[in-house]
Structure formats: structure tokens, C-alpha cells
Write a protein that holds these residues in place. Structure first.
Motif, PDB file in Angstrom:
ATOM      1  N   PHE A   1       2.654  11.624 -49.621  1.00 24.70           N
ATOM      2  CA  PHE A   1       3.812  10.828 -50.029  1.00 24.70           C
ATOM      3  C   PHE A   1       5.111  11.362 -49.429  1.00 24.70           C
ATOM      4  O   PHE A   1       5.932  10.584 -48.917  1.00 24.70           O
ATOM      5  CB  PHE A   1       3.911  10.786 -51.561  1.00 24.70           C
ATOM      6  N   TYR A   2       5.298  12.658 -49.468  1.00 25.54           N
ATOM      7  CA  TYR A   2       6.559  13.206 -48.972  1.00 25.54           C
ATOM      8  C   TYR A   2       6.632  13.186 -47.444  1.00 25.54           C
ATOM      9  O   TYR A   2       7.712  13.016 -46.875  1.00 25.54           O
ATOM     10  CB  TYR A   2       6.768  14.620 -49.504  1.00 25.54           C
ATOM     11  N   ALA A   3       5.483  13.354 -46.788  1.00 26.40           N
ATOM     12  CA  ALA A   3       5.490  13.280 -45.318  1.00 26.40           C
ATOM     13  C   ALA A   3       5.843  11.863 -44.861  1.00 26.40           C
ATOM     14  O   ALA A   3       6.673  11.673 -43.956  1.00 26.40           O
ATOM     15  CB  ALA A   3       4.136  13.700 -44.761  1.00 26.40           C
ATOM     16  N   VAL A   4       5.218  10.857 -45.479  1.00 29.72           N
ATOM     17  CA  VAL A   4       5.517   9.473 -45.106  1.00 29.72           C
ATOM     18  C   VAL A   4       6.963   9.124 -45.462  1.00 29.72           C
ATOM     19  O   VAL A   4       7.660   8.461 -44.682  1.00 29.72           O
ATOM     20  CB  VAL A   4       4.535   8.508 -45.797  1.00 29.72           C
ATOM     21  N   ALA A   5       7.423   9.578 -46.626  1.00 35.89           N
ATOM     22  CA  ALA A   5       8.809   9.301 -47.022  1.00 35.89           C
ATOM     23  C   ALA A   5       9.793   9.929 -46.046  1.00 35.89           C
ATOM     24  O   ALA A   5      10.798   9.306 -45.668  1.00 35.89           O
ATOM     25  CB  ALA A   5       9.058   9.827 -48.439  1.00 35.89           C
ATOM     26  N   PHE A   6       9.513  11.154 -45.604  1.00 30.73           N
ATOM     27  CA  PHE A   6      10.409  11.840 -44.661  1.00 30.73           C
ATOM     28  C   PHE A   6      10.472  11.097 -43.330  1.00 30.73           C
ATOM     29  O   PHE A   6      11.555  10.822 -42.797  1.00 30.73           O
ATOM     30  CB  PHE A   6       9.928  13.277 -44.454  1.00 30.73           C
ATOM     31  N   ILE A   7       9.303  10.769 -42.790  1.00 28.32           N
ATOM     32  CA  ILE A   7       9.260  10.114 -41.479  1.00 28.32           C
ATOM     33  C   ILE A   7       9.897   8.727 -41.543  1.00 28.32           C
ATOM     34  O   ILE A   7      10.686   8.347 -40.667  1.00 28.32           O
ATOM     35  CB  ILE A   7       7.795  10.022 -40.988  1.00 28.32           C
ATOM     36  N   SER A   8       9.563   7.975 -42.584  1.00 32.92           N
ATOM     37  CA  SER A   8      10.120   6.621 -42.699  1.00 32.92           C
ATOM     38  C   SER A   8      11.633   6.665 -42.911  1.00 32.92           C
ATOM     39  O   SER A   8      12.358   5.795 -42.409  1.00 32.92           O
ATOM     40  CB  SER A   8       9.444   5.864 -43.839  1.00 32.92           C
TER      41      SER A   8
ATOM     42  N   GLU B   1      13.675   8.937 -41.671  1.00 31.40           N
ATOM     43  CA  GLU B   1      14.250   9.218 -40.355  1.00 31.40           C
ATOM     44  C   GLU B   1      14.230   7.965 -39.478  1.00 31.40           C
ATOM     45  O   GLU B   1      15.171   7.716 -38.711  1.00 31.40           O
ATOM     46  CB  GLU B   1      13.470  10.350 -39.674  1.00 31.40           C
ATOM     47  N   VAL B   2      13.174   7.185 -39.599  1.00 31.19           N
ATOM     48  CA  VAL B   2      13.105   5.922 -38.849  1.00 31.19           C
ATOM     49  C   VAL B   2      14.243   5.003 -39.262  1.00 31.19           C
ATOM     50  O   VAL B   2      14.931   4.398 -38.421  1.00 31.19           O
ATOM     51  CB  VAL B   2      11.724   5.252 -39.086  1.00 31.19           C
ATOM     52  N   ILE B   3      14.472   4.879 -40.575  1.00 36.05           N
ATOM     53  CA  ILE B   3      15.564   4.032 -41.066  1.00 36.05           C
ATOM     54  C   ILE B   3      16.914   4.565 -40.606  1.00 36.05           C
ATOM     55  O   ILE B   3      17.783   3.802 -40.147  1.00 36.05           O
ATOM     56  CB  ILE B   3      15.520   3.966 -42.607  1.00 36.05           C
ATOM     57  N   LEU B   4      17.085   5.868 -40.736  1.00 43.20           N
ATOM     58  CA  LEU B   4      18.369   6.498 -40.405  1.00 43.20           C
ATOM     59  C   LEU B   4      18.778   6.226 -38.966  1.00 43.20           C
ATOM     60  O   LEU B   4      19.879   5.733 -38.691  1.00 43.20           O
ATOM     61  CB  LEU B   4      18.264   8.001 -40.677  1.00 43.20           C
ATOM     62  N   TRP B   5      17.889   6.502 -38.040  1.00 43.61           N
ATOM     63  CA  TRP B   5      18.255   6.339 -36.631  1.00 43.61           C
ATOM     64  C   TRP B   5      18.198   4.874 -36.202  1.00 43.61           C
ATOM     65  O   TRP B   5      18.852   4.487 -35.226  1.00 43.61           O
ATOM     66  CB  TRP B   5      17.363   7.225 -35.760  1.00 43.61           C
ATOM     67  N   GLY B   6      17.458   4.069 -36.949  1.00 42.17           N
ATOM     68  CA  GLY B   6      17.548   2.636 -36.713  1.00 42.17           C
ATOM     69  C   GLY B   6      18.918   2.098 -37.097  1.00 42.17           C
ATOM     70  O   GLY B   6      19.509   1.278 -36.374  1.00 42.17           O
ATOM     71  N   MET B   7      19.456   2.551 -38.240  1.00 43.99           N
ATOM     72  CA  MET B   7      20.791   2.139 -38.665  1.00 43.99           C
ATOM     73  C   MET B   7      21.861   2.615 -37.688  1.00 43.99           C
ATOM     74  O   MET B   7      22.787   1.875 -37.335  1.00 43.99           O
ATOM     75  CB  MET B   7      21.080   2.692 -40.060  1.00 43.99           C
TER      76      MET B   7
ATOM     77  N   LEU C   1      16.592  -3.113 -35.313  1.00 40.16           N
ATOM     78  CA  LEU C   1      16.215  -3.972 -36.442  1.00 40.16           C
ATOM     79  C   LEU C   1      14.757  -3.763 -36.839  1.00 40.16           C
ATOM     80  O   LEU C   1      14.414  -3.780 -38.036  1.00 40.16           O
ATOM     81  CB  LEU C   1      16.457  -5.437 -36.078  1.00 40.16           C
ATOM     82  N   SER C   2      13.899  -3.551 -35.858  1.00 35.50           N
ATOM     83  CA  SER C   2      12.475  -3.320 -36.146  1.00 35.50           C
ATOM     84  C   SER C   2      12.282  -2.028 -36.938  1.00 35.50           C
ATOM     85  O   SER C   2      11.512  -1.978 -37.903  1.00 35.50           O
ATOM     86  CB  SER C   2      11.680  -3.254 -34.842  1.00 35.50           C
ATOM     87  N   LEU C   3      12.990  -0.978 -36.523  1.00 34.89           N
ATOM     88  CA  LEU C   3      12.888   0.296 -37.228  1.00 34.89           C
ATOM     89  C   LEU C   3      13.309   0.153 -38.688  1.00 34.89           C
ATOM     90  O   LEU C   3      12.655   0.676 -39.602  1.00 34.89           O
ATOM     91  CB  LEU C   3      13.754   1.354 -36.531  1.00 34.89           C
TER      92      LEU C   3
ATOM     93  N   VAL D   1      12.190   0.537 -44.186  1.00 36.58           N
ATOM     94  CA  VAL D   1      12.733   0.431 -45.551  1.00 36.58           C
ATOM     95  C   VAL D   1      11.646   0.232 -46.603  1.00 36.58           C
ATOM     96  O   VAL D   1      11.583   0.983 -47.595  1.00 36.58           O
ATOM     97  CB  VAL D   1      13.798  -0.687 -45.625  1.00 36.58           C
ATOM     98  N   PRO D   2      10.763  -0.757 -46.482  1.00 31.67           N
ATOM     99  CA  PRO D   2       9.744  -0.926 -47.541  1.00 31.67           C
ATOM    100  C   PRO D   2       8.792   0.253 -47.651  1.00 31.67           C
ATOM    101  O   PRO D   2       8.387   0.617 -48.761  1.00 31.67           O
ATOM    102  CB  PRO D   2       9.014  -2.209 -47.124  1.00 31.67           C
TER     103      PRO D   2
END
Length: 639
Positions: free
Chosen positions: A9-16, A18-24, A47-49, A54-55
């Protein structure tokens, strides 16, 4: 099972996240940078990131928060602490990097210098930095607030304290690296200033250095002050992480400073021996050595003091002395290797000169011996100043000397040097025999005398190295009848056996191996104990502490004994020896689920080899740090 779930859970939350952060960041940059028309692909990627990240993040993060709210084990888990502090590092370090990039380009523009020579973010714009900074700060603020609330409600803070300590040391090392690199670039710029004035280039390096110092110094100062203030907590004083970092910094500082000092001496000697070009080039060459030696020398001096203070925190005198030995023997080995190869190279050059085989360049013979002399000037004092105290300690006739001679660190050092001497001597002997046989069979060349003498001097040096350390090891071995063994002879132990003799024999065998001089007496726990028996300690099987011995006399004697009681777990039916409450809870859960449990071994103290492992790991990190620093220097030099 829970640990694997947390990791997921924490690994997926961390990676996702970071994906949102740099996508923004990429999305906002595309708008404010007016790149939509020219970068449809960039906009679509951003936008894809965000839409995908996010979900996924919300699903995993919300569930992780629910698990933590329901279960204290989840809330205090190390994985959760690593996630929260890791997010802070993953957001605040980019903020720092963007600040450095922003300030560097501003100062370069003010100085009317090339902006693309900035040390960080040379291809970015001020808009890129001003977008990345607040977005990262918003994420960091959210998790900082979670951490702040978390600390007020933690039932067990040990895991979070360990991760927080690592987090603080990361910031301290990050700031220190910037300070060292900034000082190195500043000093190098000062010494190469005459050359730069002639060519009017390279002034960007001083701007980069100033920015690194302005940003890095406060980070280092405040993070280090927090770490120092935390020493009021005993856990901080006893931290192996702190000890390893101090080893890393002090040893890394001294090794780099000594290497730079050797290069400085080499430059001076080659100039004295006639290989002198121009003053600007001379200053630039010595400046390169001073620019590395100065910051690392200061780091060595300061953190060497801190390391000694860390040693002093350990109230166990033998263990404190053992930690010091690791430091001294590592430096002694470095000094010995430098002195040995300096001597061998110097003798080889002298032999080449005497036999007419020397290939002298512009600097003549002086340039050939400048390198070996530099190694000797640096290596010999280091070896003497570190080896001599260890020898004096080993020559001591008291407890200190006995502990020193028995030290695994000292024995490892002596055997390692002897091993190197034997292997090196064997290689030299093979070379010597090969040279002689080749000459006898007519396959020799005109350089026979030179090869013979050169190989012979190396063989003699390895022989001297071998004999000296062999006799040091032999002296340690022959001084076994020391104070500690005399103390052991005066110490006696009474072992209570359950009646079958197995426990008593096992204890006697263990004592024969680890404490052969201690007097071991064995008695049957079901029989009467002699009234006149006098011992310093007793050894009991664990089952006797649960079930009283058959003889009332034995029970009364044990209860009246005012010495030390040593209880050893034995295989009693239905009795399991556990280390802590957590093992008790796990064992009870296993029993409730119909599973078997196994007796747990008692907690062991950290052995001496563990300290060696920590130092070797620190040396590896030191080497990695030096590589990163050299890459940074070469990168800046390439601008």
C-alpha cells in the motif's frame, strides 16, 4: 502478512503520488510557459499522469489511513514512518534544487554571465522553478501536518524515532555536501584567478559556489544542531546510525584530505625539481589540491572530535576502546600501504637510475621520485601516529592491554597485513625465480640486472612487512597469562544439573571454549548442596525457575545465595523462552490458531564484527560520496 500489505500500500501510494506531483508540475508549466501549441504531447502526458495517478493514490492512501486508525501496529510501523518521511524528502529536496537553480540563474544574469552554465537547472527557466516550488511545498505541508499529528498520538515512538533520525541525517549530509562543494569551488576559483583573468572565462564557478554555500550552510547548520540537541535522549547517544555516520565523515575527511595533501606535496616537489611552467599554472595546480584538502580537512577535524565524544558516551570501557581501534587500524592500514608503495617505488626509481634504465622526462630524476616521496611524506606519519598508540595499548600489562591483544579488530588487522605480505611476497618470489630461470635458459634481455634488483627489493620489503607483523602477532599470543586470566582463575561457578548430567556437561563444554580458566562445579539439583561451598555465580536451567527442585535444601540455598544467578533456557515441555512482549503476543496467536511455536533465542549483544561491518558500510558510502563529488567537480569543470 501485515508487513507485506503495508509494503504494497505505501509503495503504490508513494509512486502514484510522485506521478501526480510531476504530472501537475508539467501541466502548469505547459500553461504558464505557453507551450500548449508546441507541446501537445507534453500536455497529454501530464493529463494522463494526473488522471491515472489520482484514483490509484486515493484508493491506497485512504485505506492505509484507515488501517492506521484501527490498528496501533499499523500506525507505529516502520514502513509508515519511512513513507511519511520519504515523502518529505521527495518534495523538499526538489524545492531546494529548484531554489538553487533559480538563485544561480538570477546571479549569473546580474553578473552578465552565461545562464546555461548554472550548476543545476541550466536548461530551465525561472517560471519552471517558481511552478515546481509551491506545488512541492503544498504536498510537503500536507504530510508534515500528518506527521505532526501522528507524533502526538503514537503509542510506541521507537520506529518513528529511528526513521526521523535517518531523515535528519540525510538533510545534514545533503547540506554538508553542498557546503563542501561550494568551498571547494570557491578555493579553486581563487587559486585559478590569474588564469581566469587572462582568459576571462570560468567566473560562473564562483556564482555556483556562492549559491551552494548560501543554500547549503543553513541546511547543514540547523539539521546538525537538531541532531546535537537530540543527544539528551539516550537512544540518540547509542544510535548505530549516528556512530556509522561519524565514522563515514571522519574517515572520509581524513582519507580525502591526505590524498589532496599528497597531490599538493607532489606539485611542490615537481616544481622544485625543475618541472615548473608558469606561476598561474602553478597556483591553479596547488589550488586544486588545497580546494579539496581544506574542506575535507576541516570536516575531519570537526567530526573527528564528534566521533571521540560519541565514543565517550559508551560507559563500557572495553567496548569504547574497541570502537576507537576500528578507526585507528583503518588509518594505520592506509598509512602503511602508502608508505610501503612509496618506499617500493622510490627504491625502484633509484635502481633504474643506477642501472641506467631510467627514462627521465623534462623534470629529470626529481620528477620520478616526486610521487614516491609524496606518498612517504603523507603515509609514514599517518602510520606512525595511528599504529604506535595501538602498539602501546597492546604492550600494557593491565586489563587494557589484555583486551587490546584479544581484540578481534587487532587480530583481523594483523592477519590481513600478514596475508597481503605473504601473497605479495609469493608474487615477488615467482617473479624473481622467473627472471633467474629466463636468464639461465638464454631468454633474458639487457635489463636482467634491473629486473633482478627491482624484484628482489620488493621481495625484501614484503619479507620485512611479514616478519614485523608476524612477531607482533606472536607477542600478543605469548602474552596470554594476563590480568584477565588471573581474574578468571579466581572466579568460580556452580552449575545445577537436573540429574541426567546433560545440562552440566553442556555448560562445562561451553565454559571450556569461552572461559577455560573459570572454575566450574556441577551439582545435582535433587541432592543436598554442601554448606561450605563458596562460588561467585550459579548457573540454573530455566525449568528450575518454574518448577522447584526436589531437594528443599537446594531451593533454600538458591534463595539465600547473594551472588549472580545465570539462567539458561532448557528444553522443558510446554515452556518457551521469549525475548519481549511482542514475541509473547505472536506465540499466543500461533497457539490460538493451532500452530506450533518454537523457543526463541535470547537477545544477543552486538558482537565486535558488527562494528567492523558498520565501518565497512560507512567506507563504501564514503567512496560513493567521493565518486559523486568527483563527478560534480568534473561536471562543473566541463561548463
Amino acid at each position: 502478512m501485515k508487513t507485506i500489505r503495508r509494503l504494497y500500500f505505501y509503495a503504490v501510494a508513494f509512486i502514484s503520488l510522485e506521478v501526480i506531483l510531476w504530472g501537475m508540475i508539467s501541466l502548469v508549466r505547459s500553461f504558464f510557459g505557453n507551450r500548449i501549441q508546441n507541446g501537445v504531447e507534453t500536455l497529454a502526458q501530464a493529463l494522463s499522469l494526473i488522471l491515472v495517478g489520482v484514483p490509484i493514490f486515493l484508493f491506497h492512501w485512504i485505506l492505509a489511513q484507515r488501517f492506521a486508525a484501527k490498528d496501533d501496529e499499523d500506525k507505529t510501523a516502520t514502513v509508515r514512518a519511512v513513507f511519511l518521511y520519504g515523502i518529505l524528502l521527495a518534495t523538499l529536496i526538489p524545492v531546494t534544487q529548484n531554489l538553487i537553480a533559480l538563485f544561480t540563474r538570477i546571479f549569473l544574469s546580474i553578473a552578465n554571465l552565461q545562464v546555461d552554465r548554472a550548476i543545476i537547472g541550466a536548461s530551465q527557466t525561472w517560471v519552471d522553478n517558481l511552478i515546481a516550488i509551491p506545488i512541492n511545498l503544498v504536498i510537503a505541508a500536507y504530510f508534515w501536518n500528518i506527521l505532526r499529528v501522528e507524533w502526538t498520538s503514537l503509542t510506541d515512538t521507537e520506529n518513528f524515532s529511528d526513521v526521523r533520525r535517518l531523515y535528519r541525517f540525510v538533510w545534514m549530509l545533503y547540506g554538508l555536501l553542498m557546503v563542501i562543494f561550494g568551498v571547494q569551488q570557491t578555493v579553486s576559483f581563487i587559486f585559478s584567478l590569474p588564469t581566469k583573468l587572462l582568459g576571462n572565462v570560468g567566473f560562473e564557478s564562483i556564482i555556483n559556489a556562492i549559491v551552494l554555500l548560501v543554500v547549503g550552510a543553513p541546511i547543514w547548520f540547523f539539521s546538525w544542531r537538531i541532531l546535537q540537541n537530540a543527544l539528551a535522549d539516550p537512544a540518540e547517544k547509542e544510535s548505530f546510525l549516528r556512530l556509522g555516520i561519524l565514522y563515514l565523515l571522519s574517515l572520509g575527511g581524513v582519507i580525502t584530505a591526505l590524498t589532496a595533501g599528497g597531490n599538493f606535496i607532489y606539485t611542490i616537489l615537481t616544481s622544485i625539481f625543475g618541472d615548473f611552467t608558469t606561476w598561474p599554472n602553478f597556483f591553479a595546480e596547488i589550488g586544486s589540491s588545497i580546494s579539496l584538502g581544506l574542506p575535507f580537512g576541516v570536516m575531519w577535524a570537526y567530526y573527528g572530535i564528534q566521533l571521540n565524544q560519541q565514543f565517550a558516551f559508551d560507559e563500557n570501557l572495553p567496548r569504547r576502546a574497541g570502537k576507537k581501534r576500528i578507526y585507528f587500524y583503518i588509518l594505520s592500514l592506509i598509512g602503511l600501504v602508502a608508505a610501503f608503495f612509496g618506499t617500493a617505488s622510490l627504491l625502484s626509481n633509484v635502481i633504474d637510475l643506477l642501472t641506467g634504465s631510467a627514462h627521465l622526462g623534462n623534470g629529470g630524476f626529481g620528477r620520478e621520485i616526486a610521487g614516491p616521496l609524496s606518498a612517504l611524506i603523507v603515509g609514514v606519519p599517518v602510520w606512525i601516529l595511528t599504529w604506535l598508540p595501538m602498539q602501546i595499548e597492546a604492550f600494557n600489562n593491565g586489563d587494557v592491554g589484555d583486551h587490546a591483544r584479544r581484540s578481534i579488530v587487532r587480530k583481523s588487522y594483523l592477519y590481513f597485513v600478514i596475508f597481503l605480505a605473504v601473497i605479495g611476497g609469493m608474487a615477488a618470489a615467482v617473479g624473481l625465480v622467473f627472471t633467474l630461470i629466463s636468464q639461465l635458459l638464454g631468454g633474458g634481455d639487457s635489463g636482467f640486472v634491473n629486473s633482478l634488483l627491482d624484484t628482489l627489493q620488493i621481495l625484501v620489503l614484503f619479507a620485512i612487512l611479514l616478519l614485523y607483523h608476524f612477531f607482533s602477532l606472536r607477542r600478543d599470543t605469548n602474552t596470554r597469562a594476563g590480568v584477565l586470566e588471573e581474574k578468571q582463575e579466581k572466579f568460580s561457578v556452580l552449575v545445577f544439573d537436573k540429574g541426567d548430567g546433560k545440562f552440566g556437561e553442556a555448560v562445562k563444554a561451553a565454559f571450556k571454549k569461552s572461559a577455560p580458566k573459570v572454575t566450574v562445579l556441577v551439582t545435582n539439583a535433587n541432592e543436598k548442596v554442601a554448606e561450605d561451598i563458596k562460588v561467585n555465580a550459579i548457573v540454573l536451567p530455566g525449568s528450575l525457575t518454574i518448577k522447584a527442585p526436589a531437594s528443599p535444601n537446594v531451593e533454600a540455598w538458591i534463595n539465600s545465595f547473594d551472588g549472580t544467578r545465570l539462567v539458561v533456557p532448557d528444553e522443558a515441555a510446554g515452556v518457551y523462552w521469549l525475548n519481549d512482549f511482542g514475541q509473547a503476543a505472536d506465540s499466543a496467536r500461533a497457539l490460538a490458531e493451532g500452530q506450533e511455536i518454537r523457543p526463541q533465542s535470547a537477545a544477543k549483544s552486538t558482537p565486535a564484527w558488527a562494528y567492523v561491518a558498520y565501518v565497512l558500510a560507512a567506507l563504501f558510502l564514503c567512496q560513493l560520496l567521493a565518486i559523486l563529488l568527483s563527478l560534480g567537480v568534473s561536471m562543473v569543470a566541463g561548463f
